[in-house]
Design a protein around this motif. Structure first.
Motif, PDB file in Angstrom:
ATOM      1  N   ALA A  16       0.870  -1.183   0.000  1.00 11.75           N
ATOM      2  CA  ALA A  16       0.000   0.000   0.000  1.00 11.75           C
ATOM      3  C   ALA A  16       0.897   1.220   0.000  1.00 11.75           C
ATOM      4  O   ALA A  16       1.765   1.351   0.874  1.00 11.75           O
ATOM      5  N   LEU A  17       0.736   2.080  -1.004  1.00 21.89           N
ATOM      6  CA  LEU A  17       1.443   3.368  -1.000  1.00 21.89           C
ATOM      7  C   LEU A  17       0.462   4.398  -0.444  1.00 21.89           C
ATOM      8  O   LEU A  17      -0.564   4.700  -1.078  1.00 21.89           O
ATOM      9  N   CYS A  18       0.767   4.880   0.750  1.00 20.31           N
ATOM     10  CA  CYS A  18      -0.156   5.774   1.451  1.00 20.31           C
ATOM     11  C   CYS A  18       0.404   7.190   1.440  1.00 20.31           C
ATOM     12  O   CYS A  18       1.462   7.440   2.022  1.00 20.31           O
ATOM     13  N   ALA A  41       2.735  -4.066  -9.235  1.00 22.53           N
ATOM     14  CA  ALA A  41       1.297  -4.249  -9.485  1.00 22.53           C
ATOM     15  C   ALA A  41       0.922  -5.723  -9.382  1.00 22.53           C
ATOM     16  O   ALA A  41      -0.098  -6.079  -8.796  1.00 22.53           O
ATOM     17  N   GLU A  42       1.774  -6.582  -9.932  1.00 27.70           N
ATOM     18  CA  GLU A  42       1.516  -8.033  -9.861  1.00 27.70           C
ATOM     19  C   GLU A  42       1.431  -8.517  -8.420  1.00 27.70           C
ATOM     20  O   GLU A  42       0.684  -9.433  -8.097  1.00 27.70           O
ATOM     21  N   SER A  43       2.251  -7.888  -7.554  1.00 28.51           N
ATOM     22  CA  SER A  43       2.268  -8.307  -6.151  1.00 28.51           C
ATOM     23  C   SER A  43       1.104  -7.704  -5.371  1.00 28.51           C
ATOM     24  O   SER A  43       0.989  -7.918  -4.174  1.00 28.51           O
ATOM     25  N   GLY A  44       0.296  -6.898  -6.054  1.00 31.68           N
ATOM     26  CA  GLY A  44      -0.862  -6.286  -5.396  1.00 31.68           C
ATOM     27  C   GLY A  44      -0.480  -4.936  -4.821  1.00 31.68           C
ATOM     28  O   GLY A  44       0.054  -4.851  -3.715  1.00 31.68           O
ATOM     29  N   LEU A  45      -0.708  -3.879  -5.606  1.00 32.45           N
ATOM     30  CA  LEU A  45      -0.365  -2.517  -5.166  1.00 32.45           C
ATOM     31  C   LEU A  45      -1.651  -1.708  -5.087  1.00 32.45           C
ATOM     32  O   LEU A  45      -2.460  -1.728  -6.027  1.00 32.45           O
ATOM     33  N   VAL A  46      -1.837  -1.005  -3.984  1.00 37.02           N
ATOM     34  CA  VAL A  46      -2.988  -0.109  -3.846  1.00 37.02           C
ATOM     35  C   VAL A  46      -2.459   1.276  -3.467  1.00 37.02           C
ATOM     36  O   VAL A  46      -1.471   1.383  -2.731  1.00 37.02           O
ATOM     37  N   LEU A  47      -3.086   2.320  -4.001  1.00 42.83           N
ATOM     38  CA  LEU A  47      -2.645   3.697  -3.745  1.00 42.83           C
ATOM     39  C   LEU A  47      -3.737   4.431  -2.969  1.00 42.83           C
ATOM     40  O   LEU A  47      -4.921   4.326  -3.319  1.00 42.83           O
ATOM     41  N   VAL A 169      -2.517  -5.527   4.293  1.00 45.57           N
ATOM     42  CA  VAL A 169      -1.369  -5.367   3.388  1.00 45.57           C
ATOM     43  C   VAL A 169      -0.102  -5.958   4.026  1.00 45.57           C
ATOM     44  O   VAL A 169       0.027  -5.988   5.247  1.00 45.57           O
ATOM     45  N   GLU A 170       0.799  -6.403   3.143  1.00 44.16           N
ATOM     46  CA  GLU A 170       2.046  -6.968   3.667  1.00 44.16           C
ATOM     47  C   GLU A 170       3.082  -5.880   3.935  1.00 44.16           C
ATOM     48  O   GLU A 170       3.849  -5.975   4.876  1.00 44.16           O
ATOM     49  N   ASN A 171       3.124  -4.885   3.063  1.00 43.51           N
ATOM     50  CA  ASN A 171       4.105  -3.796   3.207  1.00 43.51           C
ATOM     51  C   ASN A 171       3.399  -2.461   3.044  1.00 43.51           C
ATOM     52  O   ASN A 171       2.587  -2.300   2.127  1.00 43.51           O
ATOM     53  N   VAL A 172       3.758  -1.515   3.923  1.00 47.20           N
ATOM     54  CA  VAL A 172       3.155  -0.188   3.837  1.00 47.20           C
ATOM     55  C   VAL A 172       4.262   0.815   3.511  1.00 47.20           C
ATOM     56  O   VAL A 172       5.253   0.902   4.240  1.00 47.20           O
ATOM     57  N   LEU A 173       4.095   1.543   2.415  1.00 45.83           N
ATOM     58  CA  LEU A 173       5.022   2.634   2.111  1.00 45.83           C
ATOM     59  C   LEU A 173       4.308   3.932   2.476  1.00 45.83           C
ATOM     60  O   LEU A 173       3.329   4.324   1.841  1.00 45.83           O
ATOM     61  N   CYS A 174       4.782   4.543   3.560  1.00 44.86           N
ATOM     62  CA  CYS A 174       4.120   5.741   4.096  1.00 44.86           C
ATOM     63  C   CYS A 174       4.794   6.980   3.542  1.00 44.86           C
ATOM     64  O   CYS A 174       5.997   7.176   3.744  1.00 44.86           O
ATOM     65  N   SER A 175       4.029   7.821   2.864  1.00 44.39           N
ATOM     66  CA  SER A 175       4.557   9.150   2.503  1.00 44.39           C
ATOM     67  C   SER A 175       3.462  10.156   2.817  1.00 44.39           C
ATOM     68  O   SER A 175       2.887  10.783   1.933  1.00 44.39           O
ATOM     69  N   PHE A 176       3.191  10.257   4.117  1.00 44.17           N
ATOM     70  CA  PHE A 176       2.125  11.119   4.624  1.00 44.17           C
ATOM     71  C   PHE A 176       2.592  12.558   4.824  1.00 44.17           C
ATOM     72  O   PHE A 176       1.851  13.364   5.373  1.00 44.17           O
TER      73      PHE A 176
END
Ligand SMILES: Cc1cc2nc3c(=O)[nH]c(=O)nc-3n(C[C@H](O)[C@H](O)[C@H](O)COP(=O)(O)OP(=O)(O)OC[C@H]3O[C@@H](n4cnc5c(N)ncnc54)[C@H](O)[C@@H]3O)c2cc1C
Length: 466
Positions: A16-18, A41-47, A169-176
């Motif tokens: 998840a790119l947050c 995207a194949e690994s499942g990406l949500v924005l 989600v397995e990994n969270v990429l936080c750019s808040f």
């Protein structure tokens, strides 16, 4: 926690790119350019973003000219590797022509904001159409819960309806983005035992101040005759604050600004020769970026901030010579004098860096997980992961953008040895910074998620540094 479920969204994602501000979108552009987006995207990406307009974040809200050249903002748009993505966009976006007209000047940030929004809209449309990546706008992340199995549950809130929805989600990429909370600023010590909150009622963060119009500045900072305003810090934000004080309060009688700062003001030069021509004194060992040859590449004041600093150093006044700026180096000044300045000021504006603006990160018992979110940013390990209070990394939680201390000087991104902060800026998010976080995520693919080797990802982007 769940009340409703959005029909287009799966229950489980790899990534998840947050936060889709300049940092989040900068990473996406980098990943597209490097051929890595398909694998994500194949690994499942949500924005996910709380706002309706991805791309711009806060940068378009500051009432300033930027501290980068228009050329640096246009660099990604003009990259031959991305021509296909932005094909045909230019005629319909007036801000692009505005930036081109002042290519080697620093542009107003509202123009930059329009441009970044247009780029992001095109990018989002592509990601949705080509990869079916879900883009949840006007959706706030309210909590990030680390579960016993090491995955994360994001509690999302639809901003319009207020309804909640959980995502696994397995990994969270936080750019808040970043935060300059008054609670934190009050506790900041300008000198040993001298906390900002103990000595002033009129404390403001530079982040809030720099969004004010001139009228709003006059209402927020009611100066008395011969009133003083204290600015704490010597960074870009401090110079921008001095500039905005000049515009907003110069016409109604502000005559003096007190600048409390540590160390000397550092200036940026595109080359050693330029610095020498300007008779700037610098350290050849410590202040030159080995990657670019620039002087104080990360830590130096640029463009308008450079002009403000140069004027203060040369004349003790703002560039239009209307307001005296008294420079008070904290390491050389008695605490009584510093206390007196703080007590007398009509306002104290703190320009002291950013914490990461993370929503609460909680464990499976819903207890808050303590992270090293210092007033100068969240500490991060070399693999991009947030550090816990005990110094261990929190697997799967990556933090990028302003408020994250990920982009320290290194061989990968360059920077002068004397720089101990973290690099920020639209260009670096789209270039070397994007590469740092992409490499970190690549490791989760190699070792963590499915064991496949993502060797088809492009190599680190090696364009010459801004
Ligand atoms: C005064 C100032 C001037 C600057 N000038 C320049 C400049 O001229 N050139 C330059 O290159 N850089 C500049 N920068 C540095 C940097 O580029 C900007 O600060 C930029 O806005 C940082 O981008 P970001 O994505 O990290 O954060 P932000 O811009 O804050 O974006 C954060 C995003 O996260 C979203 N978000 C926040 N909370 C949530 C939540 N709970 N749930 C979901 N979404 C959420 C927001 O909606 C937003 O889209 C400047 C910085 C400052 C402070």
């Amino acid at each position: 926690m769940s009340e409703t479920h959005s029909p287009d969204v799966r229950d489980r994602y790899g990534y998840a790119l947050c936060g889709l501000g300049p940092a989040g979108c900068g990473f996406l552009l980098h990943a597209i350019r490097e051929g890595a987006i398909g694998r994500l995207a194949e690994s499942g990406l949500v924005l996910i973003d709380r706002s309706a307009t991805p791309g711009v974040g806060k940068v378009g809200q500051y009432q300033l000219t930027g501290n980068s050249l228009s050329r640096a903002f246009l660099d990604c748009f003009d990259d031959p590797k991305l021509t296909w993505l932005f094909d045909g966009l230019e005629p319909s976006v007036p801000s692009i022509a505005e930036l081109r007209a002042i290519e080697f000047e620093a542009p107003p940030l509202d123009v930059v904001g329009d441009f970044l929004t247009a780029m992001a809209q095109r990018t989002m449309a592509y990601l949705e159409k080509e990869y079916d990546i879900p883009i949840l706008l006007e959706t706030a992340v309210d909590t990030i819960q680390r579960r016993a199995d090491g995955h994360y549950t994001l509690n999302l809130r639809d901003v319009g309806s207020g309804r909640h929805h959980d995502l696994d989600v397995e990994n969270v990429l936080c750019s808040f983005g970043g935060r300059q909370g008054l609670d934190v600023l009050k506790d900041c010590e300008v000198q040993a035992g001298l906390k900002l909150g103990d000595h002033t009622q009129r404390l403001m963060s530079s982040d809030d101040f720099l969004m004010l119009s001139n009228d709003e500045i006059q209402r927020a900072v009611p100066i008395t005759a011969d009133g003083e305003v204290v600015v704490v810090g010597g960074s870009h934000s401090a110079m921008s604050t001095i500039d905005r004080l000049t515009d907003g309060l110069g016409p109604v009688g502000l005559r003096r600004i007190i600048m409390l700062h540590r160390g000397s003001l550092r200036l940026y030069y595109a080359s050693v020769e330029e610095a020498e021509r300007d008779r700037y004194v610098f350290d050849r060992e410590l202040d030159i970026c080995p990657m670019s040859g620039r002087v104080n590449r990360f830590g130096g004041l640029r463009y308008r901030s450079f002009d403000v600093a140069r004027s203060i150093l040369d004349t003790g006044k703002t560039p239009n010579q209307s307001i005296e700026v008294v420079s008070v180096p904290l390491h050389e000044t008695q605490s009584d004098a510093v206390r007196r300045h703080l007590n007398q000021a009509s306002a104290v504006i703190a320009c002291l860096g950013y914490q990461a603006n993370l929503p609460p990160v909680i464990d499976h018992w819903k207890r808050e997980i303590g992270l090293q979110n210092t007033p100068r940013g969240l500490e991060i390990d070399d693999d991009g992961r947030a550090l816990l209070a005990d110094g261990q990394p929190l697997a799967g939680l990556f933090v990028y953008g302003i408020g994250s201390r990920l982009l320290k000087r290194s061989e990968a991104i360059g920077g002068e040895r004397s720089f101990h902060g973290s690099a920020d800026g639209v260009w670096i998010y789209q270039n070397h910074g994007g590469g740092v976080i992409l490499n970190a995520l690549r490791k989760t693919l190699t070792y963590g998620v499915d064991g496949t080797n993502p060797s088809s990802w492009g190599e680190r982007h090696a364009r010459i540094a801004n």
